[in-house]
Scaffold this active site. Structure first.
Site, mmCIF file in Angstrom:
data_model
loop_
_atom_site.group_PDB
_atom_site.id
_atom_site.type_symbol
_atom_site.label_atom_id
_atom_site.label_comp_id
_atom_site.label_asym_id
_atom_site.label_seq_id
_atom_site.Cartn_x
_atom_site.Cartn_y
_atom_site.Cartn_z
ATOM 1 N N GLU A 102 0.924 -0.978 -0.280
ATOM 2 C CA GLU A 102 0.154 0.214 -0.073
ATOM 3 C C GLU A 102 1.242 1.719 0.098
ATOM 4 O O GLU A 102 0.667 2.648 -0.500
ATOM 5 C CB GLU A 102 -0.807 0.201 0.901
ATOM 6 C CG GLU A 102 -2.080 -0.951 0.866
ATOM 7 C CD GLU A 102 -1.727 -2.469 1.557
ATOM 8 O OE1 GLU A 102 -0.431 -2.076 2.501
ATOM 9 O OE2 GLU A 102 -2.676 -3.014 1.813
ATOM 10 N N PHE B 148 -11.929 -6.633 13.517
ATOM 11 C CA PHE B 148 -10.533 -7.604 12.935
ATOM 12 C C PHE B 148 -10.234 -6.391 11.898
ATOM 13 O O PHE B 148 -11.504 -6.025 10.635
ATOM 14 C CB PHE B 148 -11.396 -9.294 12.164
ATOM 15 C CG PHE B 148 -9.894 -10.196 11.432
ATOM 16 C CD1 PHE B 148 -8.614 -9.841 11.279
ATOM 17 C CD2 PHE B 148 -10.339 -9.361 9.600
ATOM 18 C CE1 PHE B 148 -7.548 -10.537 10.101
ATOM 19 C CE2 PHE B 148 -9.544 -9.747 8.563
ATOM 20 C CZ PHE B 148 -7.927 -10.516 9.237
ATOM 21 N N GLN B 149 -8.918 -6.092 11.799
ATOM 22 C CA GLN B 149 -8.428 -4.893 11.046
ATOM 23 C C GLN B 149 -9.008 -3.786 10.662
ATOM 24 O O GLN B 149 -9.453 -3.163 10.241
ATOM 25 C CB GLN B 149 -8.527 -5.824 9.589
ATOM 26 C CG GLN B 149 -8.100 -7.339 9.134
ATOM 27 C CD GLN B 149 -7.345 -7.369 7.132
ATOM 28 O OE1 GLN B 149 -8.017 -6.989 7.091
ATOM 29 N NE2 GLN B 149 -6.275 -7.491 7.256
ATOM 30 N N LYS C 115 -17.613 -0.574 5.164
ATOM 31 C CA LYS C 115 -18.030 -1.710 4.563
ATOM 32 C C LYS C 115 -19.898 -1.717 4.296
ATOM 33 O O LYS C 115 -19.660 -1.951 3.199
ATOM 34 C CB LYS C 115 -17.596 -2.487 4.458
ATOM 35 C CG LYS C 115 -17.561 -3.662 3.853
ATOM 36 C CD LYS C 115 -17.037 -5.209 3.729
ATOM 37 C CE LYS C 115 -17.608 -6.640 2.864
ATOM 38 N NZ LYS C 115 -16.739 -8.118 3.376
ATOM 39 N N MET D 158 24.346 8.371 2.682
ATOM 40 C CA MET D 158 23.659 10.270 3.704
ATOM 41 C C MET D 158 24.316 9.489 5.111
ATOM 42 O O MET D 158 25.067 10.472 5.509
ATOM 43 C CB MET D 158 22.408 10.523 3.688
ATOM 44 C CG MET D 158 22.317 12.158 3.957
ATOM 45 S SD MET D 158 23.373 12.907 2.999
ATOM 46 C CE MET D 158 22.508 13.863 2.688
#
Lengths: 166, 557
Positions: free
Chosen positions: B52, B114-115, B164, B469
């Site tokens: 993502e 969940f999630q 949802k 760096m």
């Protein structure tokens, strides 16, 4: 330097987090925060009192103004401020103390909201300093609990914080 | 489905189409599958990123290269949190993206389902605005408003979190509810009196300097800016984000200033009597110590965001508004600068203090010069690290949306996905990514996405087996113990590229590099050139003291 910030904003979920987050992210401890609805439907007004560096606070004010739900942000002129706070104090009072407490309540223009047996709830209103000193005065009796609303403030004169006034 | 009826997911996709979305960079999960179902019947094309974070950077690169809004999507919970770095990157560089996340159904919000994660809460500090959609009737108007917010005023990322059950809910589109936007009114037109005063100050200045920032890029004000520079003849320095504000080869362009700025650019900032700062937020990598920054100069600060005025550096004269509105009006009122002694002095100093060229014909500067001969006017994308500074210093680009880098957040792993987004936004341009071994590793999985899409991009990896760096900082300030910065000694990026479906070649000399560049000219799709360079290279100049002119010029200095 102490500042009283007045914010007119949409009355919508999450707006409190967005506003208070801007202060906390810059390390400001909010001394007082009061919020309620206003003369405009669907709009709330926050009064937030903070002390801090003027330049940093100016930045917070500008960042507040960028929030999509914020309509107007206003740093109230301390010279022209009308400020009020409300407190409720729950006291335990022995029978022999009642006349003395009653006298104090009268002199403070406070109200007795409830007296059940030896437990009284009194109501105090004034600028924050008067509320402080009133609480101090009744602290000679046994204070069980106090609660304060936080300060609300308006500026004297025609200027208003709804984006429409002068 | 009956006429006038829709579901949340269908309405969402329809509105995205209406807003001109062509791609949505996305990853599926339980909570956003209704959106995928709606997308399957839409010309709007979901691009499967492999992480993502990659999706968010792709949307960002797409927006930066193409000038529109970039769209990305994730599922709830871990999908949403994986977007966070990409959203923060877009926020710091004011890039307009719309991130859409699925959320658990409304009746489960707050139950640690969940999630489930409070993604609107998490992203308040890193979005311009965000929404938790509460009602299917709101979806269409919210998407329209979100795109408007992302792409107007000071641009930035917007997040839309959609439960949802709202995605699957059937509702009547005649009941759509608009949301008010009363508090949002960006100032576009610069104040006439202030523009006039600015012109007066410019006309009276002896040692004026223009600082070009990323706001010129965001406002697409390249032509207006070039005209302003040409008419005023004032020298220009740029920030990292302002690199493609003006053609690097323009005679007035003194180059990058700041922490790794050119000697002449930092000298110009330190000695100017007037600075016209255009679309810059005076980030700390530009200014160095604020106490000594531009101490002789009055500053005219032009920016669309009033909160930037006086944030880091006090402005003598602020002008709030769109650069594309302000510069042409300012241009009309200025006279051509007659006194050229300041410009001449800077030119002489510049020729006496050139950039250190890098030792050897296979140093990073030499590699970039060789690569440049095969890439005329590309979109140059970088990752973050030493190679980024080299690219900013040594790879000239034209004015336009031609330099894409993570300036504000400094996000390693930004480059590859941003380059994929850029390539999709501008198929007419060649896209060149300059990356380092450390940065490239951070989102290397997106090569699989690039290969599947067959997007034409060339990644040049400066492989020094070090976090360059970090090594340089350890070298300068932490006593030179390099354990933390050793990386990549056992990695073959060329083979990894092949394994992920791209073309890959490893080179260790200038001749090999030229051969590969030539070979790759006829190869389409993603290509990786892994350049095995020496470990010891440090990038100079580097400011080491309290002022911008207190710097190390090069290895010998």
């Amino acid at each position: 330097m102490k500042h009283t910030i007045s914010i007119l904003c949409d009355d919508t979920p999450g707006v409190m987090t967005r506003i208070s987050g801007l202060f906390s992210r810059r390390g400001f401890n909010i001394e007082s925060l009061a919020v309620g609805n206003t003369e405009i439907q669907g709009k709330s007004r926050f009064t937030i009192v903070v002390s801090g560096d003027d330049a940093v606070l100016e930045q917070v004010r500008k960042q507040l103004q960028k929030l999509v739900h914020v309509i107007k942000v206003w740093d109230i002129d301390r010279e022209r401020i009308i400020e009020r706070e409300h407190a409720l104090v729950k006291l335990e009072v022995r029978e022999e103390e009642r006349p003395q407490l009653l006298q104090i309540v009268t002199s403070l223009h406070a109200n007795i909201l409830d007296s059940s047996e030896n437990i009284w709830i009194i109501e105090l209103t004034g600028d924050s300093a008067s509320v402080d000193s009133a609480i101090n005065l009744v602290s000679q009796f046994r204070i069980l609990e106090t609660i304060r609303t936080g300060r609300i403030a308006l500026e004297r004169g025609k200027k208003v914080g709804n984006g429409k006034g002068a | 489905m009956k006429k006038g009826k829709s579901t949340g997911a269908k309405r969402l996709v329809k509105e995205l189409e209406r807003q001109g979305a062509r791609y949505i960079f996305a990853y599926p999960g339980g909570a956003n599958l209704p959106i995928y179902e709606a997308l399957s019947r839409s010309p709007l094309h979901p691009i499967l990123a492999r992480h993502e974070q990659g999706a968010a950077h792709m949307a960002d690169g797409f927006a930066r290269a193409g000038g529109g809004v970039g769209f990305c999507m994730a599922t709830s919970g871990p999908g949403a949190t994986n977007l966070v770095t990409g959203i923060a990157t877009a926020y710091m560089d004011s890039s307009p993206i719309l991130a859409i996340t699925g959320q658990v159904p409304r009746n489960m919000i707050g139950n640690d389902a969940f999630q489930e994660v409070d993604i609107t809460g998490i992203t308040i500090p890193i979005t311009k605005h965000n929404y938790l959609v509460q009602d299917a009737e709101e979806i269409g108007p919210i998407v329209e408003q979100a795109v408007y917010l992302a792409s107007t005023g000071r641009k930035g990322p917007i997040l839309l979190d959609i439960p949802k059950d709202i995605l699957t809910a059937e509702f009547s589109t005649t009941n759509e509810k608009n949301r008010q936007l009363e508090g949002y009114a960006p100032t576009i037109k610069g104040h006439t009196g202030q523009v006039k005063r600015a012109a007066g100050m410019i006309n009276g200045a002896k040692r004026p300097l223009i600082i070009a920032g990323g706001g010129i890029f965001l406002a697409d004000a390249f032509d207006a800016f070039a005209s302003f520079v040409d008419k005023s003849s004032i020298p220009v320095v740029h920030t990292l984000m302002g690199k493609s504000a003006l053609d690097n080869e323009h005679p007035r362009n003194l180059g990058l200033f700041g922490y790794h700025g050119r000697c002449v650019a930092n000298k110009a900032v330190s000695e100017a009597d007037l600075i016209i700062a255009v679309g810059t937020r005076f980030g700390d990598r530009s200014t160095g110590s604020l106490a000594s920054f531009a101490s002789d100069a009055k500053i005219i600060h032009i920016d669309i965001d009033p909160a930037e005025i006086g944030k880091n550096v006090p402005a003598y004269l602020p002008i709030v508004g769109d650069i594309g509105d302000i510069l042409p009006r300012l241009c009309e009122q200025i006279e051509c600068s007659a006194d050229s002694s300041w410009s001449d002095e800077l030119s002489v100093f510049a020729s006496e203090h050139p950039l250190p060229g890098g030792d050897g014909d296979f140093s990073t500067p030499a590699i970039l010069r060789d690569v440049k001969t095969y890439f005329q006017d590309p979109i140059l994308v970088t990752d973050v690290g030493r190679h980024q500074i080299y690219a900013a210093q040594y790879f000239p680009v034209r004015g336009g949306r031609s330099f894409i880098t993570s300036g504000g957040l400094g996000t390693m792993g930004f480059g590859l996905p941003a380059a994929i987004g850029a390539a999709l936004a501008r198929p007419d341009k060649r896209v060149l990514l300059v990356s380092g071994d450390g940065s490239f590793m951070m989102n290397i999985q997106e090569l699989a996405c690039a290969a599947e899409l067959d997007v034409d991009l060339t990644a040049v990896i400066i492989h020094d087996r070090r976090l360059g760096m970090i090594k340089q900082l350890q070298d300068a300030f932490y006593g030179g113990g390099f354990d933390a910065s050793k990386i990549g000694g056992s990695v073959s990026f060329a083979l990894a590229a092949e394994a992920l479906g791209a073309a890959g070649r490893r080179v260790a000399s200038a001749d090999e590099l030229k051969d590969v560049l030539k070979d790759f000219e006829t190869v389409r799709g993603p290509k990786v050139i892994e350049c095995m360079v020496e470990e010891e290279e440090n990038v100079y100049p580097m400011v080491t003291g309290s002022t911008l002119t207190d710097l190390i010029e090069g290895v010998e200095a």
